[in-house]
Design a protein around this motif. Structure first.
Motif, short mmCIF file in Angstrom:
data_model
loop_
_atom_site.label_atom_id
_atom_site.label_comp_id
_atom_site.label_asym_id
_atom_site.label_seq_id
_atom_site.Cartn_x
_atom_site.Cartn_y
_atom_site.Cartn_z
N THR A 112 0.81 -1.21 0.00
CA THR A 112 0.00 0.00 0.00
C THR A 112 0.84 1.26 0.00
O THR A 112 0.32 2.34 -0.22
CB THR A 112 -0.97 0.02 1.19
N THR A 113 2.13 1.14 0.25
CA THR A 113 3.01 2.31 0.21
C THR A 113 3.54 2.57 -1.20
O THR A 113 4.11 3.61 -1.46
CB THR A 113 4.20 2.16 1.18
N ARG B 173 -6.32 1.69 -4.27
CA ARG B 173 -7.19 1.03 -3.30
C ARG B 173 -8.47 0.59 -4.01
O ARG B 173 -9.14 1.39 -4.65
CB ARG B 173 -7.54 2.00 -2.17
N PHE C 72 -4.32 1.60 5.61
CA PHE C 72 -4.83 2.04 4.31
C PHE C 72 -6.05 1.23 3.88
O PHE C 72 -6.90 1.72 3.14
CB PHE C 72 -3.71 1.92 3.27
#
Length: 106
Positions: free
Chosen positions: A4-5, A11, A39
């Motif tokens: 997610t980084t 998303r 996230f």
């Protein structure tokens, strides 16, 4: 595997997840991973499974599932559940945004 980084990560609106993944972890374990990610923690998740006992469904809900469908299921039922989960997510997100704006104005 997801990161997610990573700036290319988008998303998803919802995850439809089978409990029996057939890999290193099952769907409940993956759902726990999703719920522990800042996230993704609020991301709606629908579990699909052949495991239809009450204890199995309870385990899915306790892990954070928004809905739980047992196989076999009708595709129209999945579509209806998906629409309901997404509609609820939009409402909750909108209320959260309104609360943040109200707090910022104070």
């Amino acid at each position: 595997n997801y990161n997610t980084t990573d700036s290319s990560f988008e998303r998803p609106d919802c995850i439809v997840l089978d409990v029996r993944l057939g890999g290193e972890m099952d769907g409940i374990e993956l759902l726990n991973t999703i719920r522990s990610d800042v996230f993704l923690e609020s991301l709606p998740v629908i579990l699909l499974t052949a495991k239809g006992k009450v204890d199995d469904r309870i385990a899915g809900y306790e892990a954070g599932a928004d809905a739980y469908l047992t196989k076999p299921f009708d595709p129209e039922e999945l579509l209806s559940v998906l629409q309901g989960v997404l509609r609820r997510d939009v409402i909750v997100s909108s209320r959260s945004d309104d609360q943040r704006e109200s707090s910022a104005d104070s």
